[in-house]
Motif scaffolding. Sequence first.
Motif, mmCIF file in Angstrom:
data_model
loop_
_atom_site.group_PDB
_atom_site.id
_atom_site.type_symbol
_atom_site.label_atom_id
_atom_site.label_comp_id
_atom_site.label_asym_id
_atom_site.label_seq_id
_atom_site.Cartn_x
_atom_site.Cartn_y
_atom_site.Cartn_z
ATOM 1 N N MET A 84 53.691 30.561 67.164
ATOM 2 C CA MET A 84 55.761 29.081 67.252
ATOM 3 C C MET A 84 54.534 28.764 66.687
ATOM 4 O O MET A 84 54.173 26.942 67.609
ATOM 5 N N GLN A 114 60.653 33.132 76.546
ATOM 6 C CA GLN A 114 61.533 33.496 75.423
ATOM 7 C C GLN A 114 61.784 35.245 75.501
ATOM 8 O O GLN A 114 61.372 35.674 76.253
ATOM 9 N N SER A 115 63.623 35.177 75.851
ATOM 10 C CA SER A 115 64.316 36.205 75.955
ATOM 11 C C SER A 115 64.870 36.892 75.267
ATOM 12 O O SER A 115 66.392 35.440 74.829
ATOM 13 N N GLY A 116 65.032 37.532 74.753
ATOM 14 C CA GLY A 116 66.036 37.344 73.144
ATOM 15 C C GLY A 116 65.294 36.378 71.898
ATOM 16 O O GLY A 116 64.465 36.047 71.958
ATOM 17 N N SER A 117 66.848 35.180 71.690
ATOM 18 C CA SER A 117 66.881 34.324 70.860
ATOM 19 C C SER A 117 66.327 32.980 71.776
ATOM 20 O O SER A 117 66.680 32.140 71.742
ATOM 21 N N THR A 118 66.791 33.019 73.025
ATOM 22 C CA THR A 118 66.559 32.105 73.952
ATOM 23 C C THR A 118 65.663 31.496 74.275
ATOM 24 O O THR A 118 64.326 32.097 75.350
ATOM 25 N N LEU A 119 65.238 29.480 74.433
ATOM 26 C CA LEU A 119 63.961 29.467 75.035
ATOM 27 C C LEU A 119 64.664 28.483 76.428
ATOM 28 O O LEU A 119 65.361 27.837 76.271
#
Length: 129
Positions: A84, A114-119
Amino acid sequence: MNTSTRAGGQAATLSAALLAAAALLCISLPAAAQTPAASAPAHGAHSTHAAGMMEGQGEGEVRKIDRAGKKLTLKHGEISGMDMPPMTMVFAVKEAAMLDRFKVSDRVRFKVQQSGSTLLITELDAARP
């Protein structure tokens, strides 16, 4: 027999020989050697990949604190382990109490998952000067 017919016959024979050799190689190689993508480490192999979860760490400057929403806005450098680039963005924090030690403009070090779009920031400490 003309030259083009002879050349065409030789090319066909050569092609057949190459196909046979390739087939023989595929049969004699172990399965792992035939499918390098299956055994190769995933992109970012230095981070944790469990059920699509990635972890990274970085440093940044606190831009906004939302204790009620358990969110933290950071202007951060590159986050290693996640590829990132530097940017300013909002992160969720694991526990609201993590935010109590900081104010806007503080420099921090953090670990993020990060899991999917969750940070989600899982660790948050003051950055060393």
